[in-house]
Scaffold this motif. Structure first.
Motif, mmCIF file in Angstrom:
data_model
loop_
_atom_site.group_PDB
_atom_site.id
_atom_site.type_symbol
_atom_site.label_atom_id
_atom_site.label_comp_id
_atom_site.label_asym_id
_atom_site.label_seq_id
_atom_site.Cartn_x
_atom_site.Cartn_y
_atom_site.Cartn_z
ATOM 1 N N PHE A 67 0.671 -1.257 -0.032
ATOM 2 C CA PHE A 67 0.057 -0.111 -0.039
ATOM 3 C C PHE A 67 0.720 1.312 0.224
ATOM 4 N N ARG A 69 1.350 3.888 -2.025
ATOM 5 C CA ARG A 69 0.670 4.916 -2.249
ATOM 6 C C ARG A 69 0.251 5.427 -1.092
ATOM 7 N N TYR A 70 -0.906 4.810 -0.456
ATOM 8 C CA TYR A 70 -1.588 5.314 0.799
ATOM 9 C C TYR A 70 -0.537 5.414 1.991
#
Length: 133
Positions: A67, A69-70
């Motif tokens: 994850f 990007r998050y």
């Protein structure tokens, strides 16, 4: 894999390592000490625990590419908070007693790059079964 992809992987892993070290450092100093320091800056003390966990877990997630990007967005928000609350008064390069926010800006730029690029050699790629077009 292109040169750009290789550089993105290196940036993601190295920045992840840096955040892991920052998180571990907060735990080694003692989170109660970090809490007192946060409070002295006018930041709610409980955020010391939140920031330490974000740095440690977020760094690990960047390293493995889970994850990314998050996590990058969360770390950008954390860094902006650090600049506004703790480093802005010291100036861009610092004031001799405290570091400035020049490195934070560099980290934010790398994290922005990670937000908009696809993660290669990552768990995200395995989970979502992404292939090169």
């Amino acid at each position: 894999m292109t040169k750009s992809n290789v550089v993105s992987i290196i940036m993601r892993v190295v920045l992840g390592i840096i955040f892991v070290f920052h998180g571990v450092d907060k735990f080694q100093m003692g989170l109660s000490n970090v809490e007192v320091w946060f409070s002295s800056l006018g930041i709610p003390g409980f955020l010391a625990y939140v920031v330490a966990v974000i740095e440690l877990i977020g760094g690990i997630m960047l390293i493995v590419g889970l994850f990314a990007r998050y996590v990058s967005v969360i770390l950008i928000v954390t860094l902006i908070g650090a600049i506004i609350t703790a480093k802005l008064s010291a100036g861009l390069l610092g004031n001799g007693q405290m570091a400035g926010y020049e490195l934070d800006l560099g980290f934010i730029l790398v994290l922005l790059h990670l937000v908009i690029t696809e993660s290669h050699l990552s768990i995200d790629r395995i989970i979502f079964n992404k292939r090169n077009p």
